[in-house]
Design an enzyme around this catalytic site. Structure first.
Site, PDB file in Angstrom:
ATOM      1  N   LYS A 290      -7.389  10.250  11.967  1.00  0.00           N
ATOM      2  CA  LYS A 290      -6.615   9.213  12.593  1.00  0.00           C
ATOM      3  C   LYS A 290      -6.771   9.588  14.258  1.00  0.00           C
ATOM      4  O   LYS A 290      -7.551  10.556  14.543  1.00  0.00           O
ATOM      5  CB  LYS A 290      -5.130   9.305  12.035  1.00  0.00           C
ATOM      6  CG  LYS A 290      -5.118   8.851  10.709  1.00  0.00           C
ATOM      7  CD  LYS A 290      -5.327   7.720  10.486  1.00  0.00           C
ATOM      8  CE  LYS A 290      -5.600   7.201   8.921  1.00  0.00           C
ATOM      9  NZ  LYS A 290      -4.391   6.972   8.234  1.00  0.00           N
TER      10      LYS A 290
HETATM   11  C1  LIG Z   1      -4.027   6.538   6.643  1.00  0.00           C
HETATM   12  C2  LIG Z   1      -3.050   5.613   6.484  1.00  0.00           C
HETATM   13  C3  LIG Z   1      -1.848   5.821   5.679  1.00  0.00           C
HETATM   14  C4  LIG Z   1      -1.573   7.041   5.047  1.00  0.00           C
HETATM   15  O1  LIG Z   1      -1.621   8.035   5.834  1.00  0.00           O
HETATM   16  P1  LIG Z   1      -1.839   9.505   5.139  1.00  0.00           P
HETATM   17  O2  LIG Z   1      -1.184  10.322   6.174  1.00  0.00           O
HETATM   18  O3  LIG Z   1      -3.163   9.660   4.771  1.00  0.00           O
HETATM   19  O4  LIG Z   1      -0.867   9.694   3.984  1.00  0.00           O
HETATM   20  C5  LIG Z   1      -1.083   4.739   5.682  1.00  0.00           C
HETATM   21  N1  LIG Z   1      -1.556   3.423   6.137  1.00  0.00           N
HETATM   22  C6  LIG Z   1      -2.577   3.180   6.869  1.00  0.00           C
HETATM   23  C7  LIG Z   1      -2.783   1.777   7.243  1.00  0.00           C
HETATM   24  C8  LIG Z   1      -3.451   4.231   6.845  1.00  0.00           C
HETATM   25  O5  LIG Z   1      -4.585   4.006   7.404  1.00  0.00           O
END
Ligand SMILES: *Cc1c(COP(=O)(O)O)cnc(C)c1O
Length: 465
Positions: A290
């Site tokens: 991210k």
């Molecule tokens: C990555 C992501 C999540 C979940 O996050 P995690 O930390 O991997 O549990 C939720 N929503 C979206 C749109 C994402 O891209």
């Protein structure tokens, strides 16, 4: 091997060429009588010296470069000189200027879809958290990270979590979403968005996205509302803010809660407000790919103190905050550790730099694909200031998967967009008619932005499309 790189300043150019011949790296480092590093000569330097009437038997002292790039042990990993253009072999020296090692700069030939940028204070803070022995879910870094992150977003409260999915789950629970409630969400998203609705025992209602922004379509939200509708989860997909004015208007009309899934949009703004601060609760992910990361991790932000309190209690086993080991509700262990928060703090403190870097790389793709008729980049829309999570584009008039294969051949790892939720058997029964999301998903490609792409690779980019 080190000895093949070092000669004395009194030795000849012939000796320098012999050393270069042995080390095969085109360079020698020159030391004085005390073995201290004083100069550098490359094979090109020697060639130029000889062509201007230099003598092979003359000592290198007369021609060596006294201004050169070096590293010390402490700067070895993160020094910008380590990636200085054209410099491939760098001496590493100790406090006495003795050469202790040689750093070979690896020429990058493959650009993976994401690499976390951990080159600031991440290791320093992590080390401090570790040495403090506060390695579990209490500690200074947790509080500071929650404060600084929520301040950055412009929200009053921040509740850190173990990941982004449980941030969404916590948000739903805090808003009272449960059995029999319907939650409207977009078809084009990562599955965690819809999974969190199932975790809360509620029913997802999956709707289409706008063809220009790729984010949830307000008209389709309106059309999907029933007496059971309790909340909307909007997803700022690939860094693009949703149409928040219309969404908040609908929510107000029907008395619905709004959760913003900001997992891909840290720093994006809608009419000048950061996403996450507009709905009732904003949920972030800090997974390694991210925009900013804590390894695994997440955060809920809100302006409402009662939601903050509920989420804190649910995150910590449902324990009464004023009476330890007394439980009034069934909770979870959704806490972040102090170690994760230490990394997160270093990240949030330089998020502007990280976002800027990603933007520059997207700009370089846009520049090199400017004249290609088969590419439509994610749009910059009025009132919405998107950020670059991954570069995102649609391929037109050419097979998307063929483009992905060709990208791989030139060393760029592209990634197809998420499948529409409505294409998957487990989610399909919950989806309404979704046309745009299918077309977008089928032609979408993400490109890496975590590392500058070599100009030579960018030159070949256009041929892939
Ligand atoms: C990555 C992501 C999540 C979940 O996050 P995690 O930390 O991997 O549990 C939720 N929503 C979206 C749109 C994402 O891209």
């Amino acid at each position: 091997m080190l000895e093949n790189f070092i000669i004395n300043q009194n030795e000849s150019h012939f000796a320098a060429l012999s050393a270069i011949n042995k080390n095969e790296k085109g360079i020698v480092f020159i030391v004085n009588e005390e073995q201290k590093l004083v100069g550098v000569l490359s094979d090109g330097d020697i060639r130029r010296y000889l062509l201007t009437d230099g003598k092979l038997e003359q000592s290198v002292f007369v021609s060596m470069n006294r201004d050169f790039v070096y590293l010390t042990n402490s700067t070895k990993l993160d020094s910008p000189v380590a990636s200085k253009e054209g410099v491939n072999v760098i001496p590493i020296i100790d406090n006495n200027n003795y050469i202790v090692d040689i750093h070979l700069v690896q020429k990058q030939s493959f650009f993976p879809i994401a690499i976390p940028d951990l080159q600031g204070n991440e290791l320093k803070y992590l080390n401090e958290a570790f040495l403090s022995t506060w390695i579990s879910s209490r500690g200074l870094y947790i509080d500071t990270f929650e404060t600084e992150f929520s301040n950055y977003i412009g929200s009053s409260f921040g509740v850190s979590t173990s990941n982004g999915t449980c941030a969404l789950h916590l948000a739903l629970l805090a808003l009272g979403v449960g059995q029999g409630d319907e939650v409207i969400l977009p078809d084009l998203t990562f599955a965690a968005t819809v999974n969190a609705v199932f975790h809360a025992n509620a029913t997802p209602v999956i709707v289409d996205v706008e063809s220009d922004s790729w984010t949830i379509m307000p008209e389709d939200i309106r059309a999907a509302i029933t007496p059971k509708t309790k909340a909307i989860i909007v997803v700022h997909v690939y860094g693009q803010p949703c149409n928040m004015d219309e969404i908040m208007q609908i929510a107000q009309e029907y008395n619905l809660s709004v959760i913003e899934d900001c997992a891909e949009a840290h720093g994006a703004t809608y009419k000048g407000k950061l996403v996450g601060s507009i709905g009732d609760i904003g949920c972030f992910s800090f997974f390694a790919n991210k925009i900013i990361t804590t390894g695994e991790g997440g955060m809920c932000v809100t302006n409402r103190p009662e939601l903050d309190e509920k989420m804190r209690i649910l995150r910590d086993h449902g324990m009464n905050p004023n009476k330890r080991y007394w439980h009034d509700v069934i909770g979870f262990n959704y806490r972040m550790t102090n170690l994760q928060a230490a990394i997160g703090l270093a990240q949030i403190r330089r998020i502007d730099k990280i976002l800027n870097q990603r933007q520059l790389i997207e700009d370089s793709y846009r520049l090199h694909l400017k004249s290609s008729e088969n590419v439509v980049f994610q749009q910059n829309l009025k009132n919405r200031n998107k950020v670059v999570w991954l570069a995102a584009l649609l391929v037109t008039n050419k097979n998307r998967d063929k483009v992905l294969r060709e990208l791989k051949d030139i060393g760029i790892e592209g990634r197809p967009f998420f499948y529409p939720l409505s294409d998957m058997k487990i989610y399909k029964p919950f989806a309404r008619k979704c046309i745009n999301s299918k077309a977008i998903s089928k032609n979408g490609i993400n490109l890496p932005v975590s590392q500058k792409i070599d100009e030579s690779v960018l030159q070949k980019l256009k041929d892939c499309f």
